[in-house]
Design a protein around this motif. Sequence first.
Motif, PDB file in Angstrom:
ATOM      1  N   THR A 184       0.844  -1.186   0.000  1.00 52.14           N
ATOM      2  CA  THR A 184       0.000   0.000   0.000  1.00 52.14           C
ATOM      3  C   THR A 184       0.882   1.240   0.000  1.00 52.14           C
ATOM      4  O   THR A 184       1.996   1.236   0.557  1.00 52.14           O
ATOM      5  N   VAL A 185       0.365   2.290  -0.617  1.00 48.86           N
ATOM      6  CA  VAL A 185       1.102   3.541  -0.692  1.00 48.86           C
ATOM      7  C   VAL A 185       0.100   4.677  -0.575  1.00 48.86           C
ATOM      8  O   VAL A 185      -1.002   4.620  -1.151  1.00 48.86           O
ATOM      9  N   MET A 186       0.448   5.697   0.201  1.00 47.81           N
ATOM     10  CA  MET A 186      -0.424   6.854   0.356  1.00 47.81           C
ATOM     11  C   MET A 186      -0.350   7.704  -0.906  1.00 47.81           C
ATOM     12  O   MET A 186       0.708   7.847  -1.531  1.00 47.81           O
ATOM     13  N   GLU A 187      -1.489   8.266  -1.275  1.00 50.47           N
ATOM     14  CA  GLU A 187      -1.485   9.092  -2.475  1.00 50.47           C
ATOM     15  C   GLU A 187      -0.670  10.374  -2.299  1.00 50.47           C
ATOM     16  O   GLU A 187      -0.260  10.994  -3.267  1.00 50.47           O
ATOM     17  N   SER A 188      -0.376  10.735  -1.042  1.00 50.46           N
ATOM     18  CA  SER A 188       0.423  11.930  -0.778  1.00 50.46           C
ATOM     19  C   SER A 188       1.918  11.643  -0.772  1.00 50.46           C
ATOM     20  O   SER A 188       2.715  12.527  -0.452  1.00 50.46           O
ATOM     21  N   ALA A 189       2.302  10.410  -1.093  1.00 49.09           N
ATOM     22  CA  ALA A 189       3.718  10.049  -1.076  1.00 49.09           C
ATOM     23  C   ALA A 189       4.494  10.910  -2.068  1.00 49.09           C
ATOM     24  O   ALA A 189       4.019  11.188  -3.174  1.00 49.09           O
ATOM     25  N   MET A 190       5.694  11.313  -1.638  1.00 51.62           N
ATOM     26  CA  MET A 190       6.537  12.152  -2.477  1.00 51.62           C
ATOM     27  C   MET A 190       7.214  11.317  -3.556  1.00 51.62           C
ATOM     28  O   MET A 190       7.508  10.129  -3.370  1.00 51.62           O
ATOM     29  N   VAL A 191       7.483  11.943  -4.669  1.00 51.81           N
ATOM     30  CA  VAL A 191       8.200  11.272  -5.748  1.00 51.81           C
ATOM     31  C   VAL A 191       9.602  10.909  -5.260  1.00 51.81           C
ATOM     32  O   VAL A 191      10.284  11.710  -4.626  1.00 51.81           O
ATOM     33  N   GLY A 192      10.027   9.675  -5.556  1.00 53.64           N
ATOM     34  CA  GLY A 192      11.317   9.184  -5.095  1.00 53.64           C
ATOM     35  C   GLY A 192      11.230   8.375  -3.821  1.00 53.64           C
ATOM     36  O   GLY A 192      12.246   7.816  -3.380  1.00 53.64           O
ATOM     37  N   LEU A 193      10.051   8.294  -3.204  1.00 52.25           N
ATOM     38  CA  LEU A 193       9.885   7.550  -1.972  1.00 52.25           C
ATOM     39  C   LEU A 193       9.862   6.055  -2.268  1.00 52.25           C
ATOM     40  O   LEU A 193       9.258   5.601  -3.243  1.00 52.25           O
ATOM     41  N   ALA A 194      10.542   5.253  -1.408  1.00 49.91           N
ATOM     42  CA  ALA A 194      10.501   3.796  -1.536  1.00 49.91           C
ATOM     43  C   ALA A 194       9.188   3.297  -0.951  1.00 49.91           C
ATOM     44  O   ALA A 194       8.887   3.522   0.222  1.00 49.91           O
ATOM     45  N   VAL A 195       8.399   2.610  -1.767  1.00 50.04           N
ATOM     46  CA  VAL A 195       7.076   2.159  -1.334  1.00 50.04           C
ATOM     47  C   VAL A 195       7.061   0.675  -0.991  1.00 50.04           C
ATOM     48  O   VAL A 195       6.079   0.184  -0.425  1.00 50.04           O
ATOM     49  N   GLY A 196       8.122  -0.081  -1.306  1.00 44.52           N
ATOM     50  CA  GLY A 196       8.138  -1.501  -0.988  1.00 44.52           C
ATOM     51  C   GLY A 196       9.417  -2.160  -1.467  1.00 44.52           C
ATOM     52  O   GLY A 196      10.222  -1.563  -2.190  1.00 44.52           O
ATOM     53  N   ARG A 197       9.600  -3.440  -1.037  1.00 43.32           N
ATOM     54  CA  ARG A 197      10.780  -4.219  -1.399  1.00 43.32           C
ATOM     55  C   ARG A 197      10.378  -5.622  -1.802  1.00 43.32           C
ATOM     56  O   ARG A 197       9.420  -6.187  -1.257  1.00 43.32           O
ATOM     57  N   VAL A 198      11.158  -6.194  -2.735  1.00 43.38           N
ATOM     58  CA  VAL A 198      11.038  -7.602  -3.104  1.00 43.38           C
ATOM     59  C   VAL A 198      12.439  -8.192  -3.057  1.00 43.38           C
ATOM     60  O   VAL A 198      13.439  -7.476  -3.217  1.00 43.38           O
ATOM     61  N   LEU A 199      12.531  -9.511  -2.836  1.00 46.00           N
ATOM     62  CA  LEU A 199      13.832 -10.154  -2.724  1.00 46.00           C
ATOM     63  C   LEU A 199      13.753 -11.550  -3.312  1.00 46.00           C
ATOM     64  O   LEU A 199      12.962 -12.383  -2.866  1.00 46.00           O
ATOM     65  N   ALA A 200      14.578 -11.791  -4.332  1.00 46.55           N
ATOM     66  CA  ALA A 200      14.724 -13.127  -4.899  1.00 46.55           C
ATOM     67  C   ALA A 200      15.928 -13.793  -4.261  1.00 46.55           C
ATOM     68  O   ALA A 200      16.994 -13.181  -4.138  1.00 46.55           O
ATOM     69  N   GLN A 201      15.780 -15.042  -3.847  1.00 44.24           N
ATOM     70  CA  GLN A 201      16.841 -15.750  -3.143  1.00 44.24           C
ATOM     71  C   GLN A 201      17.709 -16.522  -4.121  1.00 44.24           C
ATOM     72  O   GLN A 201      17.214 -17.162  -5.048  1.00 44.24           O
ATOM     73  N   ASP A 202      19.042 -16.443  -3.902  1.00 36.70           N
ATOM     74  CA  ASP A 202      20.023 -17.131  -4.738  1.00 36.70           C
ATOM     75  C   ASP A 202      21.017 -17.802  -3.810  1.00 36.70           C
ATOM     76  O   ASP A 202      21.617 -17.152  -2.957  1.00 36.70           O
ATOM     77  N   ALA A 203      21.184 -19.120  -3.972  1.00 31.96           N
ATOM     78  CA  ALA A 203      22.078 -19.876  -3.090  1.00 31.96           C
ATOM     79  C   ALA A 203      23.546 -19.588  -3.358  1.00 31.96           C
ATOM     80  O   ALA A 203      24.399 -19.942  -2.541  1.00 31.96           O
TER      81      ALA A 203
END
Length: 784
Positions: free
Chosen positions: A268-287
Motif C-alpha cells: 500500500t502507498v499513500m497518495e500523498s507520497a513524495m516522488v522518489g519515496l521507496a514504497v516496498g521491497r522484493v527479494l529473490a533468493q540465490d544460493a
Amino acid sequence: MCNKYLPGVCLLLCLADLMQVFGVQPVTAVESSRRDEVFHHRVKRGWVWNQFFVLEEYTGSEPLYVGKLHSDMDKGEGSVRYILSGDGAGTVFTIDDNTGDIHAVQRLDREEKTHYTLRAQALDRWTGRPMEPESEFIIKIQDINDNEPKFLDGPYVASVPEMSPMGTSVIQLTASDADDPTYGNSARVVYSILQGQPYFSVEARTGIIRTALSNMDREVKDGYQVVVQAKDMGGQMGGLSGTTTVNITLTDVNDNPPRFPQRLYQMTVMESAMVGLAVGRVLAQDADEGLNAELSYSFVDGDGLNVFDIVTDTSNQGGIIILKEPLDFETKDSYTLTVEGTNTHLDLQFLNFGPFRDTARVLLAVEDVDEPPQFDMTFYRVEVYEDVAVGTTIQTVSAKDPDSANNSIRYSIDRSTDPTRFFYIDIASGALMIAKSLDREQLSWHNITILAMEMKNPTQIGSVSVTIKVLDINDNAPEFVKDHESYICENVKPGQLIQMVSAVDMDNPQGGHHFYYSLAPETANNPNFTLRDNQDNTAWILTRRGGFKHQEQGTYFLPILIADSGLPMQSSTSTLTIRVCGCDPNGNVRSCNVEAYSLPVSLSRGALIAILSCIFILLVLVLFILTMRRHKKKSLIIDDEENVHENIVRYDDEGGGEEDTEAFDIAALWNPREMQVAKSRRDMLPEIKSLSRYVSQSRTGDDNVNSYILAKLHDANTDPCAPPFDSLQTYAFEGNGSVAESLSSFESATTDSDLNYDYLTDWGPRFKKLADMYGGCEGTEDSL
C-alpha cells in the motif's frame, strides 16, 4: 686429484679411485736417484689410498678408520713421518705419523658437510725435509637415511571451483628430504593421502592433488581437510615419513538460479507520497554468493510502468520499488506490476541449470488522504510599476481542493513574508491588491507566500510563492555623488579648472543615465566662475577671473542645476562650496582660515603652540594644589579602617604610664562565664554595679552592658561636641604599684568594704564625673 707440483698425476689419481671402488689397493713406486733433487725433478706419485668414503653418523666407541697413506720411500724402518693438513685435520681427522693411518674422531653429518679436502705430505723424520711433494685428496661422507621428508611450506591452503570434473588439479605439494638424492633411495619420496578420500587423490611421484569426485557442490559442503604423507625409500618398509595438512575450499560458480519465495506481493502507498519515496521491497533468493548472486530487477509488465520504478539494493541484492510519478487516488486507486529478478553474471558451463531468472506479481493499492488545496500554478511572477495606486489588483490566484469533496477555499497572505503589509488579498476571490505605496528605490523585489485553506478542514493548507518585481519610474532627481568642497588660490588665473563634479540618480532607466549640468538661473551670469558640461555625466567648474582676496571674501557658494533625461525630467540644485586660500608659488595651500590672516606677522605658529602649552601646564598645577588641600582636610577625620568601634581602651598607668595600653574586644563582656580573670586582676570581673547616671542598677552583667551602651549612645546623641562615632573608653586600672589603687567601678559591686566616695568632690573638676556617678549610686540604692 691433481697436484700443483705434479701436473701429470691426474690420470693416476683417477685410476686409483677406480681401483678403490673395485677393492684393489694401488701401489705406485717413485724412482729417484737422489732425495735432494725431489723438488727439481718430476717424480711418480707415491701415495696409496685404502679408502676415500666414510659413513656419516658413526656412533662407535673407537675412532672410525678412514684410510692409509703410504710412500714408496717408506722402507718400514720408521724414517718417514706423515703429516695431514686441511679441512678438519687434527680435529675431525687424525693420522698416525708412523703408519699413515687416518681415523675420524668425531661423528660426521653429511647434511652439514658432504666432503673434506685434505693435504698429505711425507717428511724425513730426522731432517724434516719433504720426501715427496705435498698432495691433495678428498674424503667424501657417505649418506645414510637419517632425515625424514618435510613439507617446508605447510600447512597449505587451496581452492577449486565447485562442480569441477574428476581429476581437476588442485595443488602440487613438494616434500624436501635432506638425504643424498644421488645415493640409494634415501631421498626418493612417495606421496599418499591419509585423510580426504574419496573426494581427493594425490599422485605418488609428483605430489599433485586432484579431485576424485565430480559435481562436488559448495552449497552442500564448502570445505575439506586433506592430510598428505610423504615417505622416503620409495615408500618401502623402514622409510621415514612426514605429513602435512591441506585445507581445500570449494569456490562458488553460478549454478543456482534466483527464485522468489512468494508469487504475489501486496503493498500500500499513500497518495500523498513524495516522488522518489521507496514504497516496498522484493527479494529473490540465490544460493550462490558474490558475483554469482548479484541480481538485477525490472518491471516487465503491468499498468504502472510509468508510475513506479525498481532499483537494486547492492547491500542485500533486494529490489526497491520507488514512486516515479505523483499518485492521485481519485484518478486510480491500484496498480498491478510484474517484477523479474535476473542474475547479472552467467556461467556458460551451467546454462543447463537455468533459466537464471524468476518473476513475481506486485499489487500496489493507493490509499486516499485529505490533501491540501492546490494552486493552478506552481508559482506566480508579477511586474508592477512603483507608482501603481493603492487598491489596484495586480494578480488573481486560484486554488482548488483535489479531493472528491471539493471543499471551498479561503485565501490569505503569510505575514512573515510581508511584514510591512504592502499587499492584501481578497479572502474569497484570491485577488492580490496593493495595500501600501511601493517604492522601487527602497525595495525592488517582494517575495510573498499566499495560503489557501479548506473551510471544513483548516489544517489542510496549500501555499504558493508570488514574486513581485517593482518597475522603475523616473521619480528621483539627480544629486551630487558627495558634498563637494573645493578651494582656489588667491593667485589663481582665469579659466583654471577648480573641480570636476558628478551626479548619482536612484532611478534605473533602461538606457542608462544621462545628466545635464548648468549654473542655477540666478547665477547664470556669475562673474567669478563658469561651468562646462562634458556630456559624459560630469562637468568642470572653471574660474572666470583672477585676483581673489581671502580677506575680502573667503568663501563662495556656487549653485549648480543637475537634470536627468527621464520622462518626466527630474532636476535638483546642489551647491558647491569654494574657499579662497593662501598658497605658495607652487600652488600648495598654506592656510584657508580667517584667524591666520588676523594674527600679527611676528607671531608664528610655533609661538602660538608654546603659549597654549604654558596655559595647559598652569591649569595642571592649579588642579594639583586643589587636590592636595582637599586630601589634607580629609585626613583630619578618622578613617573607617582606623575606627575603634566597640573597643575598650585600658590605661594601666595613672600619669607617666607604667604599663602599655591594651585594647580588647567588648564581646567578652556579653558572656561573663567565658571571662576568666586572674586573682590579681580584680578589676576585670564581669559584674557592673553602676557605670553611668543613666544606667539602672541591676545584678545581671548582660543587662548592665546593654544599658551602658544605650546610655553612651544617649550621651553621644545629646552632646554636640562628641565625635560622630561610637566608642567606649574606661579607666579601669591605673597600674601595679599605684598609691590610688584601682578606681574602676567594675569591682565596686563585689567589694566587702563600705567605702564613701564623697571625698571625690574635693579632688577638683577632673573627678567631678566620678563623684556624680558614685554619688548617684547611693541615692539610687536607697530608693531601691
